[in-house]
Design an enzyme around this catalytic site. Sequence first.
Site, mmCIF file in Angstrom:
data_model
loop_
_atom_site.group_PDB
_atom_site.id
_atom_site.type_symbol
_atom_site.label_atom_id
_atom_site.label_comp_id
_atom_site.label_asym_id
_atom_site.label_seq_id
_atom_site.Cartn_x
_atom_site.Cartn_y
_atom_site.Cartn_z
ATOM 1 N N GLU A 191 0.078 4.875 -10.245
ATOM 2 C CA GLU A 191 0.494 5.998 -11.077
ATOM 3 C C GLU A 191 -0.161 5.853 -12.463
ATOM 4 O O GLU A 191 -0.152 4.770 -13.029
ATOM 5 C CB GLU A 191 2.010 6.025 -11.263
ATOM 6 C CG GLU A 191 2.461 7.280 -11.989
ATOM 7 C CD GLU A 191 3.978 7.400 -12.150
ATOM 8 O OE1 GLU A 191 4.704 6.449 -11.835
ATOM 9 O OE2 GLU A 191 4.402 8.465 -12.598
ATOM 10 N N ASN B 147 6.775 2.144 -6.521
ATOM 11 C CA ASN B 147 6.084 2.244 -5.235
ATOM 12 C C ASN B 147 7.077 2.147 -4.064
ATOM 13 O O ASN B 147 7.938 1.280 -4.050
ATOM 14 C CB ASN B 147 5.069 1.109 -5.106
ATOM 15 C CG ASN B 147 4.298 0.889 -6.379
ATOM 16 O OD1 ASN B 147 3.594 1.769 -6.823
ATOM 17 N ND2 ASN B 147 4.485 -0.272 -6.998
ATOM 18 N N GLU C 153 13.945 1.989 -11.283
ATOM 19 C CA GLU C 153 12.932 2.024 -10.222
ATOM 20 C C GLU C 153 13.584 2.231 -8.858
ATOM 21 O O GLU C 153 13.074 2.959 -8.020
ATOM 22 C CB GLU C 153 12.083 0.746 -10.235
ATOM 23 C CG GLU C 153 11.438 0.416 -11.575
ATOM 24 C CD GLU C 153 10.638 1.556 -12.202
ATOM 25 O OE1 GLU C 153 10.111 2.407 -11.462
ATOM 26 O OE2 GLU C 153 10.559 1.608 -13.453
ATOM 27 N N HIS D 203 14.441 5.848 -8.311
ATOM 28 C CA HIS D 203 13.270 6.677 -8.014
ATOM 29 C C HIS D 203 13.083 6.881 -6.504
ATOM 30 O O HIS D 203 12.396 7.815 -6.092
ATOM 31 C CB HIS D 203 11.999 6.028 -8.567
ATOM 32 C CG HIS D 203 11.609 6.462 -9.953
ATOM 33 N ND1 HIS D 203 11.643 7.774 -10.366
ATOM 34 C CD2 HIS D 203 11.128 5.754 -11.014
ATOM 35 C CE1 HIS D 203 11.207 7.838 -11.630
ATOM 36 N NE2 HIS D 203 10.900 6.635 -12.044
HETATM 37 N N1 TRP Z 1 6.779 5.589 -12.928
HETATM 38 C C1 TRP Z 1 6.913 4.442 -13.790
HETATM 39 C C2 TRP Z 1 8.333 4.468 -14.281
HETATM 40 O O1 TRP Z 1 9.220 4.202 -13.578
HETATM 41 C C3 TRP Z 1 5.959 4.500 -14.939
HETATM 42 C C4 TRP Z 1 4.702 3.705 -14.848
HETATM 43 C C5 TRP Z 1 4.538 2.497 -14.292
HETATM 44 C C6 TRP Z 1 3.456 4.041 -15.416
HETATM 45 N N2 TRP Z 1 3.255 2.090 -14.461
HETATM 46 C C7 TRP Z 1 2.569 2.995 -15.146
HETATM 47 C C8 TRP Z 1 2.993 5.118 -16.136
HETATM 48 C C9 TRP Z 1 1.266 3.022 -15.592
HETATM 49 C C10 TRP Z 1 1.691 5.158 -16.572
HETATM 50 C C11 TRP Z 1 0.822 4.113 -16.306
HETATM 51 O O2 TRP Z 1 8.666 4.845 -15.357
HETATM 52 ZN ZN ZN Z 2 10.389 6.142 -13.999
#
Ligand code: TRP
Ligand code: ZN
Length: 861
Positions: A126, A270, A303, A306
Amino acid sequence: MLDAQNAPAAPVIVRREDYRPPDWLVPEIALDFDLGAERTRVRARLKVARNGAHDRPLVLDAEGLTLVEVTVDGEAAEHRLEDERLTITVSTAAAVVETLVEIGPRANTQLMGLYESGGILCTQCEAEGFRRITPFPDRPDVLSRFTVCMAADKAVYPVLLSNGDPVGAGDLDGGRHWAEWRDPFPKPCYLFALVAGDLVANRDSFVTASGRTVDLGIWVREPDLSKTAHAMAALKASMKWDEETYGREYDLAVFNIVAVSDFNFGAMENKGLNIFNSRYILADAETATDADFDAVAGVVAHEYFHNWSGNRITCRDWFQLSLKEGFTVFRDQQFSADMGSRAVKRIEDVRVLRAAQFPEDGGPLAHPVRPESYIEISNFYTATVYNKGAELIRMMHTILGPERFRAGTDLYFSRHDGEAATCEDFVRAMEEGGGIDLSRFRLWYSQAGTPRIRAALASDDNGAATLTLSQQVPATPGQTEKQPMPIPLKVALFGADSGTKLEERLVMLEEERAEIAFSGLLERPVLSINRDFSAPVVVEAGRDLADLAFLSAHDDNAFARYEAMQQLMLDTLLRAVSGGPADHEPVIAAVRETLANPALDHAFIAEAVLLPSESFVGDHLAVVDPDAIRAAREALRVALGSALEGQWRAAYSATAANRFEYSPAAKGARRLRSVALGYLLGAGAEDAAKLAMRQFEDADNMTDRQGALTALVNSGAAERNTALAGFYDRYRRDPLVLDKWFTVQALSTRDDALEAVEALARHPDFTLSNPNRMRALVGAFAANQRAFHDVSGRGYRFLADMILAVDRLNPQTAARLVPPLGRWRRFDEGRAALMRAELERIVAAPGLSKDVFEQASKSLG
Ligand code: TRP
Ligand code: ZN
């Protein structure tokens, strides 16, 4: 590095209104990894299907890949690799496309894609990292079933993990081995993950509400195994909480978490394989503070949550990021509130919002919760998308009430399961499930800027009162005209004589102005407004110091009570900063009363008696004067310390450390103890440094030890250097604790803080390559208002130098350091010119990443 230098001169702006569904779908992908730190070969087999009637070619994103081979249905195929896109001619409606590429994980300093951290190979995809692993339509609305096969040296990488369930493993020749994983849930590629390394697991299990057993594993390097118990407990608590609160069960037989030391963010959700920054997994009493323990639990929960709000239902495009992030932050806030002190959690959440989001919303980088355009999406993982996004969900919860809110989320989860959805989908589910019209509420997603509310209460002698409310939404970049927002305000009136509550209601301010009538009031009413911080707004209620002191003693809403004390302190400080007479008496009296109130718990008292931060005071001035703010705040601290010395001493000894325990009561006691120690030192009590040194030496936990170190580092005491050296010697081999050693000095309130930070940047333990260490020193320094804004401009130069140096390695980490320079409009002309000069120097630097370019050029705005 090469990518940055090759970046196009005119950066591409991506716009929300340009969204089109994908030309090609990829229902299935099989990945084959031949893993090595220097070189990894990735073979990908994509089943592609034309989406709708068109004759456009298949275009795959591809960044920094060495392309070896491309076939379509087993035949060599016509293709072109250009501008980070692999275009392949496919004449049929469906086909099997195979690519073979080579990548170099060890050379990957951006920490996006497949990279190496402490000898472990891991991924971060991401938002757009998957394209750095294999050619693919790297966008969240392309959902695929993944099969992943990995082969690697068994001695170096004995553990091979990926998403979903393990389906096979075995040995190969030459000391190598393989493992295969399959994820039955279609997912966008940003949720793909792989880990290979020498790891051990804390294993446990969880039985879901419907009776399925889930195998849980938290994977770390062997010496860290003893620090995983707290994260495991938090994981199991989260799984249970999501079943009870939202009716959401976990859906695979396996749930793994891996901790790595080099990570751009907090953690990543993930599917079935969360990857964490080690600072949000590892915790024990010796090395982690209470705040660290809380953050571990909060991020583990975030997490995990999510899995439903993000993975089962994902985002259609990255403009919808708050769909998963705002909702999931709200969910983790609710979880933490349920596990600990509700009032203290709300105080902390609001403090974060005001410290990070309000300045963003009022500056050159302001953007709506659902942004309209971006150059680099990584720059939009912001406090606005996350924390203001969570406040939007909270307002819907407040307006609907818990039952109708739950009906709304039930509808959302059932209607959109398996889909890539939009913020609009969420609001519509809330409307239909909750039975409410949210037409105007949608403005909260599209309008940037923090609304300002004026509130005035006028009462007469016949028991009647009128509350006049008005709102104004400030202009923000690209949005000059604003419409009034619907604002839910929890309001109460208290009797000035009796201190009892006369009235309480939820007022919806829908228009620019409203008058709310009250009657039958038997005494003069005092206004309590935006209780629980029911809306993310600034309220100017014009209450005098006496009414604020009254509320700080009588309001029955813990947050409002805290807020009254903060306002009382703030008003006192603002008067002093603008040269008025510094009358400390009202604050001293209110703090005295709070400290003496037996009905209040330690944790709440500690928050309530803490002075507002220097930057918070600055946020309320037309022109920030860092030196005057420091002086005013120090004077008030000294006055409180001396006037209430007896009470601080009493509080300090009443909360004396026992054997360490992680419970709300024990945490509250430690917090109040640190605050009391700070006041005693501030007041210059003769034995204060000795008390601090004894606490530093005798502590059986990091909260007390770091609390004592902070107090000493901010002082001129002779013990200061002994404590710093002792801390370094004891923890030099523990990177997460060494980060604290850097941060405490970067945040120092002493006059030599800037020089100390410049020297620390040359310390052998400082490194540009680890994001935690960068944030610990440089990020913390930029938050030290007085030191960073040193009138010489040396602080600005230091930050700009660091940004440019890090940008060559890790553009995301560099870009996150830019916003403090963008606050130039808030300072005097001299400082503003110096800040602008540094921004201009950054923008002109050759080979700048688009991440830093976007933040720095917009900051010049
Ligand atoms: N989705 C992740 C969260 O729970 C955010 C994230 C993790 C992220 N690694 C990253 C965003 C690298 C940008 C770049 O918040
Ligand atoms: Zn998040």
